[in-house]
Design an enzyme around this catalytic site. Structure first.
Site, short mmCIF file in Angstrom:
data_model
loop_
_atom_site.label_atom_id
_atom_site.label_comp_id
_atom_site.label_asym_id
_atom_site.label_seq_id
_atom_site.Cartn_x
_atom_site.Cartn_y
_atom_site.Cartn_z
CD GLU A 102 -2.63 -0.98 2.67
OE1 GLU A 102 -3.56 -1.75 2.82
OE2 GLU A 102 -2.26 -0.18 3.56
CB CYS A 115 2.04 7.12 3.95
SG CYS A 115 2.23 5.99 5.31
CB CYS A 122 5.53 -5.67 9.53
SG CYS A 122 6.70 -4.90 10.68
CB CYS A 126 3.34 -3.19 16.91
SG CYS A 126 5.10 -2.81 16.72
CB CYS A 129 0.60 -2.54 13.91
SG CYS A 129 1.02 -2.18 12.20
CB CYS A 340 0.50 4.03 7.13
SG CYS A 340 0.07 5.18 5.88
N1 SAH Z 1 7.68 0.02 11.33
C1 SAH Z 1 7.75 1.45 11.37
C2 SAH Z 1 6.98 2.16 10.27
C3 SAH Z 1 5.59 1.68 9.91
S1 SAH Z 1 4.23 2.01 10.97
C4 SAH Z 1 7.33 1.96 12.72
O1 SAH Z 1 6.76 1.18 13.48
O2 SAH Z 1 7.60 3.12 13.05
C5 SAH Z 1 4.09 3.76 11.05
C6 SAH Z 1 3.44 4.21 12.34
O3 SAH Z 1 2.05 3.83 12.37
C7 SAH Z 1 4.07 3.60 13.59
O4 SAH Z 1 4.26 4.59 14.56
C8 SAH Z 1 3.00 2.62 14.00
O5 SAH Z 1 3.10 2.26 15.35
C9 SAH Z 1 1.74 3.38 13.67
N2 SAH Z 1 0.52 2.59 13.65
C10 SAH Z 1 0.36 1.28 13.36
N3 SAH Z 1 -0.92 0.91 13.49
C11 SAH Z 1 -1.60 2.00 13.87
C12 SAH Z 1 -2.99 2.27 14.15
N4 SAH Z 1 -3.91 1.31 14.06
N5 SAH Z 1 -3.31 3.53 14.50
C13 SAH Z 1 -2.39 4.50 14.58
N6 SAH Z 1 -1.09 4.32 14.32
C14 SAH Z 1 -0.70 3.08 13.96
#
Ligand code: SAH
Length: 365
Positions: A102, A115, A122, A126, A129, A340
């Site tokens: 995406e 973005c 991944c 997390c 996520c 994202c």
């Molecule tokens: N792996 C990297 C970049 C990709 S995610 C990182 O973790 O920084 C980019 C951002 O989106 C990260 O801060 C991640 O924690 C956040 N993110 C993921 N899922 C989310 C959600 N459901 N709502 C808000 N932010 C989210």
């Protein structure tokens, strides 16, 4: 040539400008072609992109055919394009092996932030996520990462970014091998020509990657996903904290020669209490970080609930009263599951004492 033969050819879009030009010059010389032909082909990679050698109409037909026998230029196939009522657009690309990635384009005034994804899936898992839940599929190549920008530039009308954030799928610093050259392609005026200060790498805190990024002479920006101010809590949200604990991540942020941004997704009742604000302020002060509070994007939130807006405001205020510059992002593209997730920011309260362009990319990240 069959499709299955294609992947074995070198892809000109995987090479940094210097290397691509050298490769093309050598190839032209071998065939007794004038060397300016190398520049002509190169000009069609990033600056006036086309989707095939065939389309490079300024070249003789035989030369185009010979190029296609020797090289590839990967063009990402657009699978779907969705437009949100707020103007945010999400693009889904299908890669040559069927993987889907995406890209989100977020307009904001005269800014257009892309973005972009650095991996298919991944590995980091997390807890909140959606990409983590898919698991890791594979690393993307430079042609597939910078290629997302190229693909949008080739649309009619073209969509052209002013800012790039590595906040799509994947962990960019676990794919440094491709992300390093991609940064060159995004930034080099002979390729995509986007200013380094307008390019932000977002990471969970992969320490060797942060060192590699800090060794680059360009002023690329670093954002670190903190999300919890103690190891005990962070471990439950981000398994990677076991490998790269908070203290080491903060130390890496402190050692980074440019100011970093902390990303902090607000999870209702989990990390949004006053004591969390106090702990987070302490960490931010240790490394002079700017804090971006991110409302949880409801798409794929896996049992978490968003922190109510007044609680986010109070949390931001608690950080600011402790001297920490803080912004709150406004979610964009909610109606198209802009995955994202953490899209545009809006500053609450008084203007922070930095010029907007200094943190330009985080406004719309
Ligand atoms: N792996 C990297 C970049 C990709 S995610 C990182 O973790 O920084 C980019 C951002 O989106 C990260 O801060 C991640 O924690 C956040 N993110 C993921 N899922 C989310 C959600 N459901 N709502 C808000 N932010 C989210």
């Amino acid at each position: 040539m069959t499709d299955s033969a294609l992947p074995s050819l070198p892809d000109l879009l995987d090479y940094e400008p210097e290397a691509a030009l050298a490769l093309l010059r050598a190839w032209m010389a071998e065939r007794g072609e004038p060397s300016y032909r190398a520049g002509q082909v190169f000009g069609r990679l990033w600056q006036r992109p086309v989707d095939s050698f065939e389309a490079m109409s300024e070249l003789p037909k035989a030369l185009r055919e010979a190029l296609a026998q020797s090289f590839r230029i990967t063009t990402l196939e657009l699978a779907t394009r969705q437009r949100s009522s707020d103007g945010t657009e999400k693009f889904l690309f299908r890669l040559h092996d069927g993987q889907l990635i995406e890209t989100v384009a977020i307009p904001d005034g005269d800014r257009m932030t892309f973005c972009i994804s650095s991996q298919a899936g991944c590995a980091l898992q997390c807890a909140f996520c959606a990409t983590g839940a898919m698991g890791f599929q594979r690393n993307l190549q430079p042609s597939e990462i910078a290629g997302q920008v190229r693909a949008l530039r080739m649309l009619t009308p073209p969509v052209i970014p002013t800012n790039i954030v590595f906040m799509g799928m994947g962990e960019p610093l676990m794919n440094w091998k491709a992300v390093g050259p991609t940064l060159t392609l995004l930034n080099d005026p002979r390729a995509l020509g986007i200013g380094a200060r307008h390019i932000t790498i977002s990471t969970v805190g992969v320490l060797p990657g942060i060192v590699a990024l800090s060794e680059r002479p360009e002023q690329f920006r670093l954002a670190i996903s903190i999300h919890a101010p103690s190891d005990a809590l962070r471990k439950t949200l981000m398994p990677v904290n076991t490998k790269y604990p908070l203290a080491e991540v903060i130390e890496a942020a402190r050692a980074f020669d440019r100011r970093v941004t902390f990303e902090y997704v607000m999870l209702g009742g989990v990390n949004d209490q006053p004591e969390h604000a106090a702990q987070l302020a302490q960490l931010a002060r240790e490394c002079r970080a700017f804090v971006n509070l991110i409302p949880l994007h409801p798409g794929g939130s896996m049992g978490f609930t968003p922190t109510p807006a007044p609680v986010i405001t109070a949390f931001a205020k608690a950080l600011r009263t402790r001297g920490v510059e803080t912004a709150v992002r406004r979610s964009r593209g909610l109606d198209i599951a802009a995955a994202c997730g953490q899209l545009r920011t809006e500053r609450l309260g008084r203007r922070a004492p930095v010029a907007p362009e200094v943190h330009g990319e985080v406004h719309v990240a």
